[in-house]
Design a protein around this motif. Structure first.
Motif, PDB file in Angstrom:
ATOM      1  N   ILE A   1       6.772   4.070   0.703  1.00 24.26           N
ATOM      2  CA  ILE A   1       6.075   5.352   0.848  1.00 24.26           C
ATOM      3  C   ILE A   1       6.187   5.729   2.315  1.00 24.26           C
ATOM      4  CG2 ILE A   1       3.883   6.594   0.660  1.00 24.26           C
ATOM      5  CD1 ILE A   1       2.970   4.574  -1.410  1.00 24.26           C
ATOM      6  N   GLU A   2       6.753   6.902   2.590  1.00 23.13           N
ATOM      7  CA  GLU A   2       6.988   7.341   3.965  1.00 23.13           C
ATOM      8  C   GLU A   2       5.852   8.232   4.446  1.00 23.13           C
ATOM      9  OE1 GLU A   2      10.827   9.150   4.282  1.00 23.13           O
ATOM     10  OE2 GLU A   2      10.417  10.119   6.207  1.00 23.13           O
ATOM     11  N   GLN A   3       5.317   7.928   5.603  1.00 23.57           N
ATOM     12  CA  GLN A   3       4.328   8.732   6.326  1.00 23.57           C
ATOM     13  C   GLN A   3       3.258   9.348   5.420  1.00 23.57           C
ATOM     14  OE1 GLN A   3       4.767   8.945   9.883  1.00 23.57           O
ATOM     15  NE2 GLN A   3       2.643   9.574   9.814  1.00 23.57           N
ATOM     16  N   PRO A   4       2.445   8.488   4.759  1.00 20.63           N
ATOM     17  CA  PRO A   4       1.375   9.052   3.918  1.00 20.63           C
ATOM     18  C   PRO A   4       0.266   9.717   4.728  1.00 20.63           C
ATOM     19  CG  PRO A   4       1.289   6.633   3.933  1.00 20.63           C
ATOM     20  CD  PRO A   4       2.569   7.025   4.604  1.00 20.63           C
ATOM     21  N   LEU A   5      -0.072   9.152   5.918  1.00 26.97           N
ATOM     22  CA  LEU A   5      -1.233   9.622   6.673  1.00 26.97           C
ATOM     23  C   LEU A   5      -0.805  10.371   7.940  1.00 26.97           C
ATOM     24  CD1 LEU A   5      -3.384   6.348   6.398  1.00 26.97           C
ATOM     25  CD2 LEU A   5      -3.171   8.229   4.746  1.00 26.97           C
ATOM     26  N   ALA A   6      -1.809  10.874   8.646  1.00 23.99           N
ATOM     27  CA  ALA A   6      -1.547  11.705   9.828  1.00 23.99           C
ATOM     28  C   ALA A   6      -0.740  10.949  10.887  1.00 23.99           C
ATOM     29  CB  ALA A   6      -2.862  12.196  10.426  1.00 23.99           C
ATOM     30  N   ASN A   7      -0.030  11.713  11.703  1.00 23.19           N
ATOM     31  CA  ASN A   7       0.888  11.175  12.709  1.00 23.19           C
ATOM     32  C   ASN A   7       0.218  10.176  13.649  1.00 23.19           C
ATOM     33  OD1 ASN A   7       2.012  13.374  11.519  1.00 23.19           O
ATOM     34  ND2 ASN A   7       2.747  14.332  13.400  1.00 23.19           N
TER      35      ASN A   7
ATOM     36  N   LEU B   1      -2.702   6.592  -4.084  1.00 24.97           N
ATOM     37  CA  LEU B   1      -1.407   6.080  -3.609  1.00 24.97           C
ATOM     38  C   LEU B   1      -1.100   4.709  -4.231  1.00 24.97           C
ATOM     39  CD1 LEU B   1      -1.688   7.234   0.120  1.00 24.97           C
ATOM     40  CD2 LEU B   1      -0.132   8.161  -1.620  1.00 24.97           C
ATOM     41  N   ALA B   2      -2.144   3.917  -4.492  1.00 24.80           N
ATOM     42  CA  ALA B   2      -1.934   2.593  -5.105  1.00 24.80           C
ATOM     43  C   ALA B   2      -1.358   2.724  -6.516  1.00 24.80           C
ATOM     44  CB  ALA B   2      -3.240   1.807  -5.128  1.00 24.80           C
ATOM     45  N   LYS B   3      -1.595   3.871  -7.174  1.00 25.79           N
ATOM     46  CA  LYS B   3      -1.013   4.068  -8.517  1.00 25.79           C
ATOM     47  C   LYS B   3       0.518   4.078  -8.450  1.00 25.79           C
ATOM     48  CE  LYS B   3      -4.895   6.843 -10.181  1.00 25.79           C
ATOM     49  NZ  LYS B   3      -5.317   8.250 -10.410  1.00 25.79           N
ATOM     50  N   LEU B   4       1.073   4.411  -7.279  1.00 23.93           N
ATOM     51  CA  LEU B   4       2.527   4.425  -7.127  1.00 23.93           C
ATOM     52  C   LEU B   4       3.103   3.006  -7.117  1.00 23.93           C
ATOM     53  CD1 LEU B   4       2.822   7.259  -4.440  1.00 23.93           C
ATOM     54  CD2 LEU B   4       3.465   7.425  -6.862  1.00 23.93           C
ATOM     55  N   ASP B   5       2.245   1.991  -6.925  1.00 23.30           N
ATOM     56  CA  ASP B   5       2.696   0.589  -6.921  1.00 23.30           C
ATOM     57  C   ASP B   5       3.383   0.193  -8.229  1.00 23.30           C
ATOM     58  OD1 ASP B   5       1.930  -0.069  -4.345  1.00 23.30           O
ATOM     59  OD2 ASP B   5       0.013  -0.952  -4.933  1.00 23.30           O
ATOM     60  N   ASP B   6       3.069   0.888  -9.321  1.00 19.90           N
ATOM     61  CA  ASP B   6       3.636   0.537 -10.628  1.00 19.90           C
ATOM     62  C   ASP B   6       5.112   0.902 -10.766  1.00 19.90           C
ATOM     63  OD1 ASP B   6       1.176  -0.333 -11.399  1.00 19.90           O
ATOM     64  OD2 ASP B   6       0.635   1.493 -12.501  1.00 19.90           O
ATOM     65  N   PHE B   7       5.668   1.673  -9.807  1.00 13.60           N
ATOM     66  CA  PHE B   7       6.982   2.260 -10.053  1.00 13.60           C
ATOM     67  C   PHE B   7       8.121   1.657  -9.230  1.00 13.60           C
ATOM     68  CE2 PHE B   7       3.740   5.357 -11.211  1.00 13.60           C
ATOM     69  CZ  PHE B   7       4.075   5.567 -12.543  1.00 13.60           C
ATOM     70  N   GLY B   8       7.864   0.541  -8.561  1.00 14.41           N
ATOM     71  CA  GLY B   8       8.942  -0.162  -7.857  1.00 14.41           C
ATOM     72  C   GLY B   8       9.616   0.684  -6.795  1.00 14.41           C
TER      73      GLY B   8
ATOM     74  N   GLN C   1      -5.113   3.447  10.685  1.00  9.17           N
ATOM     75  CA  GLN C   1      -5.380   3.720   9.270  1.00  9.17           C
ATOM     76  C   GLN C   1      -4.167   3.404   8.397  1.00  9.17           C
ATOM     77  OE1 GLN C   1      -8.033   6.886   8.296  1.00  9.17           O
ATOM     78  NE2 GLN C   1      -8.357   7.370  10.449  1.00  9.17           N
ATOM     79  N   HIS C   2      -2.956   3.609   8.932  1.00  7.68           N
ATOM     80  CA  HIS C   2      -1.769   3.175   8.184  1.00  7.68           C
ATOM     81  C   HIS C   2      -1.810   1.660   7.976  1.00  7.68           C
ATOM     82  CE1 HIS C   2       0.305   7.152   8.865  1.00  7.68           C
ATOM     83  NE2 HIS C   2       0.782   6.850   7.668  1.00  7.68           N
ATOM     84  N   ALA C   3      -2.234   0.932   8.994  1.00  6.26           N
ATOM     85  CA  ALA C   3      -2.333  -0.532   8.851  1.00  6.26           C
ATOM     86  C   ALA C   3      -3.346  -0.898   7.759  1.00  6.26           C
ATOM     87  CB  ALA C   3      -2.715  -1.162  10.185  1.00  6.26           C
ATOM     88  N   ARG C   4      -4.475  -0.193   7.740  1.00  6.26           N
ATOM     89  CA  ARG C   4      -5.475  -0.450   6.683  1.00  6.26           C
ATOM     90  C   ARG C   4      -4.885  -0.145   5.315  1.00  6.26           C
ATOM     91  NH1 ARG C   4     -10.257   1.721   9.880  1.00  6.26           N
ATOM     92  NH2 ARG C   4     -10.719  -0.119  11.138  1.00  6.26           N
ATOM     93  N   LEU C   5      -4.201   1.002   5.225  1.00  4.24           N
ATOM     94  CA  LEU C   5      -3.613   1.395   3.940  1.00  4.24           C
ATOM     95  C   LEU C   5      -2.582   0.363   3.483  1.00  4.24           C
ATOM     96  CD1 LEU C   5      -3.300   3.526   1.687  1.00  4.24           C
ATOM     97  CD2 LEU C   5      -1.560   4.649   3.118  1.00  4.24           C
ATOM     98  N   ALA C   6      -1.779  -0.129   4.423  1.00  8.23           N
ATOM     99  CA  ALA C   6      -0.737  -1.116   4.077  1.00  8.23           C
ATOM    100  C   ALA C   6      -1.354  -2.324   3.374  1.00  8.23           C
ATOM    101  CB  ALA C   6       0.027  -1.547   5.327  1.00  8.23           C
ATOM    102  N   GLY C   7      -2.577  -2.704   3.802  1.00 13.46           N
ATOM    103  CA  GLY C   7      -3.262  -3.837   3.195  1.00 13.46           C
ATOM    104  C   GLY C   7      -3.740  -3.571   1.779  1.00 13.46           C
ATOM    105  N   ARG C   8      -3.742  -2.300   1.374  1.00 18.42           N
ATOM    106  CA  ARG C   8      -4.235  -1.951   0.035  1.00 18.42           C
ATOM    107  C   ARG C   8      -3.123  -1.572  -0.938  1.00 18.42           C
ATOM    108  NH1 ARG C   8      -9.443   1.809   1.122  1.00 18.42           N
ATOM    109  NH2 ARG C   8      -9.261   1.955  -1.150  1.00 18.42           N
TER     110      ARG C   8
END
Ligand code: NPQ
Ligand code: MG
Length: 369
Positions: A214-220, A203-210, A225-232
């Motif tokens: 990213i909407e709802q990447p992880l489980a409901n 998902l971090a590879k998508l950072d290159d595309f402005g 875990q969304h908070a952890r992902l946001a930090g990365r």
């Protein structure tokens, strides 16, 4: 003086889609929509239920929604009269079933507003008379097909493109759309919960595309875990499925699980709660936008009104009728300069066209109160 509700009609309509719509949770080629009509001695109100035929986007599904409406929700409003707030309280003892509750409350609100002559937009607090529109583009077999689809939507004037993604269909389609349409195109992606935290690197590879988000990447139910992902990630995270109430919105914001919220009235139990989600987000400086559930003109009218509230600062999935249906059940919503006009008539400001409605109806049921 309380206006009594005489009864509620539950009608099912079959609405073929102009093209199959594929997401990470399945493919849909026709919408089986539950239409709710609330009848009073001197008027009526309309709404549609967002539930899909199968419980894939969330646990609700259209037969289940009709069942809970017939057995529990409609009987519960016998005492509340024509009052959307009172209805909200009357159905509160029943847990969940937010899409079913939303449909019933919206039909009551439409009847109530028609009676008082006020539009949905005015009632909700709309701050503008038209809203900029985005479009959600399904997963395709090839990148070539995707580029053709996006080209068509851009030509129609859509101001923002959302690509559905899943593992195996993420970086390549995003890169191709960026290369073909340039960096100025407002672009975002929606995973419908198809990833896990172990995919953070991908998902971090998508950072290159402005991307806008990213909407709802992880489980409901994975707020932490969304908070952890946001930090990365550098790309902002938006939540859709995770947010079922204003309380969830407050919790998600507090946790740092999202910095944008997709507001779908059906998902949070109705337009009154949707407005509360908007209010909570706005108080925290979190932008919101109006999502879509492949609504007919009945549901679309109310969504466009909601999308005109001041905190809706991002274009929503409030597409024109032709994005989904060759023939809508109301006068079609048509994009002008990438915008849809907020209806101004009483209530939803639109009504089903009797001939079209009759043609697409597959069943009708009357629940007397
Ligand atoms: C979303 N909507 O934002 C949803 C998901 C979705 C416009 O992307 C039938 C009924 C099919 C509801 C497919 C958009 C559907 C549906 C996708 C909702 O996640
Ligand atoms: Mg979504």
């Amino acid at each position: 003086m309380k206006t009594k509700i005489s009864g509620v009609e539950l009608r099912r309509i079959a609405m073929p889609l102009v093209a199959p719509f594929r997401t990470s949770f399945g493919v849909e080629s026709s919408r089986d929509v539950l239409v709710v009509r609330v009848v009073t001695p001197d008027g009526e109100g309309w709404a549609e239920c967002a539930a899909m035929s199968e419980p894939r986007y969330c646990s609700e599904y259209v037969d289940g929604a009709q069942d809970v409406l017939r057995r529990f929700l409609i009987p519960a409003l016998s005492g509340s009269g024509l009052d959307a707030d009172a209805l909200g309280r009357a159905v509160e003892p029943f847990t969940g079933h937010r899409m079913a509750k939303s449909a019933l409350q919206t039909a009551v609100l439409d009847a109530q507003l028609r009676a008082s002559g006020e539009s949905f937009g005015s009632f909700l607090g709309a701050a503008r008379d038209r809203v900029p529109c985005g479009v959600s583009v399904g997963i395709m077999d090839t990148v070539g097909e995707l580029l053709d689809a996006v080209e068509g939507y851009v030509a129609e004037g859509y101001v923002r493109i959302k690509l559905k993604i899943e593992p195996g269909w993420d970086v390549a389609p995003v890169r191709a759309v960026r290369e073909r349409f340039g960096d100025d195109l407002l672009l975002q992606v929606d995973a419908n919960a198809a990833y896990s935290l172990a995919d953070a690197g991908q998902l971090a590879k998508l950072d290159d595309f402005g991307l806008l988000m990213i909407e709802q990447p992880l489980a409901n139910d994975d707020l932490v875990q969304h908070a952890r992902l946001a930090g990365r990630l550098r790309t902002p995270l938006c939540l859709d499925e995770s947010i079922e109430s204003a309380a969830h919105a407050a919790a998600a914001i507090e946790l740092g699980a999202c910095s944008v919220i997709n507001v779908k009235p059906a998902r949070v139990g109705g337009y009154l709660e949707a407005r509360r989600v908007h209010d909570v987000a706005r108080a925290h400086g979190v932008p919101v936008w109006c999502g879509g559930m492949l609504e007919t003109g009945i549901g679309r009218a109310a969504n466009v009104a909601l999308a005109a509230l001041p905190g809706f600062t991002l274009p929503g999935d409030t597409s024109g009728s032709s994005r989904y249906f060759a023939t809508d059940v109301t006068e079609p919503f048509v994009l002008r300069e990438g915008h849809l006009d907020v209806p101004t008539g009483p209530g939803l400001g639109v009504e089903p066209l009797p001939d079209v409605l009759a043609e697409v109806t597959t069943s009708r049921e009357w629940i007397a109160l």
